[in-house]
Enzyme design. Structure first.
Site, PDB file in Angstrom:
ATOM      1  N   ILE A   1      -6.246 -10.214   7.464  1.00 51.98           N
ATOM      2  CA  ILE A   1      -4.782 -10.120   7.522  1.00 51.98           C
ATOM      3  C   ILE A   1      -4.359  -9.743   6.108  1.00 51.98           C
ATOM      4  O   ILE A   1      -4.389 -10.573   5.201  1.00 51.98           O
ATOM      5  CB  ILE A   1      -4.136 -11.457   7.955  1.00 51.98           C
ATOM      6  CG1 ILE A   1      -4.591 -11.825   9.370  1.00 51.98           C
ATOM      7  CG2 ILE A   1      -2.610 -11.357   7.886  1.00 51.98           C
ATOM      8  CD1 ILE A   1      -3.995 -13.128   9.905  1.00 51.98           C
ATOM      9  N   PRO A   2      -4.035  -8.472   5.893  1.00 51.25           N
ATOM     10  CA  PRO A   2      -3.985  -7.938   4.510  1.00 51.25           C
ATOM     11  C   PRO A   2      -2.711  -8.297   3.757  1.00 51.25           C
ATOM     12  O   PRO A   2      -1.901  -7.431   3.435  1.00 51.25           O
ATOM     13  CB  PRO A   2      -4.104  -6.425   4.733  1.00 51.25           C
ATOM     14  CG  PRO A   2      -3.507  -6.201   6.090  1.00 51.25           C
ATOM     15  CD  PRO A   2      -3.771  -7.435   6.905  1.00 51.25           C
ATOM     16  N   CYS A   3      -2.559  -9.583   3.432  1.00 51.47           N
ATOM     17  CA  CYS A   3      -1.385 -10.007   2.657  1.00 51.47           C
ATOM     18  C   CYS A   3      -1.421  -9.402   1.250  1.00 51.47           C
ATOM     19  O   CYS A   3      -0.402  -9.364   0.570  1.00 51.47           O
ATOM     20  CB  CYS A   3      -1.281 -11.525   2.617  1.00 51.47           C
ATOM     21  SG  CYS A   3      -2.739 -12.343   1.963  1.00 51.47           S
ATOM     22  N   HIS A   4      -2.600  -8.900   0.838  1.00 52.30           N
ATOM     23  CA  HIS A   4      -2.671  -8.268  -0.494  1.00 52.30           C
ATOM     24  C   HIS A   4      -1.890  -6.954  -0.531  1.00 52.30           C
ATOM     25  O   HIS A   4      -1.642  -6.416  -1.599  1.00 52.30           O
ATOM     26  CB  HIS A   4      -4.134  -8.031  -0.887  1.00 52.30           C
ATOM     27  CG  HIS A   4      -4.889  -7.119   0.036  1.00 52.30           C
ATOM     28  ND1 HIS A   4      -5.518  -7.575   1.182  1.00 52.30           N
ATOM     29  CD2 HIS A   4      -5.102  -5.782   0.008  1.00 52.30           C
ATOM     30  CE1 HIS A   4      -6.102  -6.550   1.802  1.00 52.30           C
ATOM     31  NE2 HIS A   4      -5.856  -5.448   1.110  1.00 52.30           N
ATOM     32  N   ARG A   5      -1.505  -6.422   0.638  1.00 54.47           N
ATOM     33  CA  ARG A   5      -0.779  -5.144   0.643  1.00 54.47           C
ATOM     34  C   ARG A   5       0.721  -5.308   0.471  1.00 54.47           C
ATOM     35  O   ARG A   5       1.469  -4.341   0.583  1.00 54.47           O
ATOM     36  CB  ARG A   5      -1.072  -4.389   1.960  1.00 54.47           C
ATOM     37  CG  ARG A   5      -2.515  -3.899   2.025  1.00 54.47           C
ATOM     38  CD  ARG A   5      -2.832  -3.104   3.280  1.00 54.47           C
ATOM     39  NE  ARG A   5      -4.291  -3.019   3.439  1.00 54.47           N
ATOM     40  CZ  ARG A   5      -4.896  -2.976   4.617  1.00 54.47           C
ATOM     41  NH1 ARG A   5      -4.191  -2.968   5.743  1.00 54.47           N
ATOM     42  NH2 ARG A   5      -6.219  -2.915   4.678  1.00 54.47           N
TER      43      ARG A   5
END
Ligand SMILES: [Zn+2]
Length: 350
Positions: A314-318
């Site tokens: 779940i790409p919360c880094h984006r």
């Protein structure tokens, strides 16, 4: 590490060659312990030994310091008060030395922070966290449920876990046979060691081992599912390992894994929206809120973003600040920067 170098190191530890002091660290997979090259303890078999450049890498990969050779001490230059603290910790991993405790002993917290940073590349607090996790992981490898290990490892003093544990499992953590099982494993990535948890339904946690919130997150998922966390294999771990490797090699831009995110309906909606941000691009909290038709809830979206326990998948880094600044990341800003640059690089070569 190349094989020849490892062979050289192995010969050095057999010879207890002091010329190698400070150049590498030996770790023993079977015991979970790391040593200096000259350790007097019985020599492990070649296949059980692995080597690290420094103590930090050994600690972050899940190893604990040897009590015989004390690899955290610098020969002849470790202050007496630090030796005392290290010995107390080794004897009881559940002790937590907070700044207040240190001051009670007449120690300036900044003194020990500086010493740890200089000699081991991490703060004393980060070391204590890693040491608790590593000690707990070793115990559950030997078959104890995480939830009982949590007690022994000092987890309970965080957010009243003791009381909530009793409410869920009854008075004895060991009588938790009826609860569901969450499987736990550890994996190595180019950005460091990670912990993964999975249920039958899918991956429910993926976090870097040095994340501050890791202990709290493990407790939260156990509580959420009324489950016991045990070290073990899970069919979802195989595909996770494969796909993560491909991702880090730049060969995979999205994941086809079953995930099992645990949270409120609102959090679930926020996490689903995160998965719609394409690889190699970024979004902002404001745009994510708009995507959910909740333009007034920018802050709540930010909070739910921070509560994501399944990093990378779940790409919360984006998600970045409106001005393009990196903003916070649970795994550390340097990792967020690395992930975004990595994705950008492999997007353009596609
Ligand atoms: Zn040793």
């Amino acid at each position: 590490m190349e094989l020849n170098l490892e062979e050289t190191y192995y010969q050095a530890i057999l010879a207890k060659d002091s010329a190698y002091e400070g150049t590498f660290i030996t770790a023993v997979k079977t015991t979970g312990i790391f040593c200096r090259p000259t350790c007097r303890a019985r020599k492990p078999k070649r296949e059980n030994v692995t080597f690290f450049k420094n103590t930090k890498d050994a600690i972050l990969s899940g190893y604990r310091p040897c009590k015989v050779c004390n690899p955290l001490e610098r020969l002849d230059e470790t202050p007496e008060f630090i030796k005392t603290l290290l010995n107390e910790l080794a004897a009881d991993p559940s002790i937590k030395f907070k700044d207040w405790d240190l001051r009670q002993r007449g120690i300036q917290p900044s003194q020990i922070r500086r010493w740890f940073l200089k000699n081991h590349g991490m703060t004393f607090q980060a070391y204590q966290r890693a040491f608790r996790i590593n000690s707990a992981f070793k115990k559950i490898q030997q078959g104890e449920p995480v939830t009982s290990v949590a007690f022994d490892s000092g987890f309970e003093s965080l957010s009243g876990f003791g009381d909530s544990f009793k409410a869920i499992f009854g008075s004895s953590p060991r009588n938790s046979k009826h609860s569901a099982i969450i499987d736990l494993t550890r994996l190595e990535t180019p950005l460091g060691t990670m912990f993964a948890c999975a249920t039958a339904e899918g991956i429910c946690l993926l976090e870097f081992s040095d994340r501050k919130m890791l202990e709290t997150e493990l407790k939260a998922i156990a509580k959420y599912l009324n489950a016991t966390i045990l070290q073990g294999e899970n069919r979802h771990f195989d595909s996770l390992r494969t796909q993560l490797t491909e991702y880090f090699e730049g060969k995979r831009t999205d994941f086809s894994l079953q995930i099992h995110p645990l949270g409120t309906d609102f959090q679930q909606a926020v996490w689903t929206a995160l998965q719609e941000i394409p690889y190699g691009t970024t979004s902002t909290y404001r745009r994510q809120a708009a995507r959910l038709n909740r333009t007034e809830a920018v802050r709540a979206v930010g909070n739910a973003n921070g509560m994501n326990r399944i990093s990378i998948l779940i790409p919360c880094h984006r998600v970045v600040g409106t001005d393009g600044s990196l903003t916070g990341y649970g795994g550390g800003l340097w990792r967020k920067k690395w992930l975004l640059e990595h994705e950008q690089k492999h997007l353009t070569t596609k």
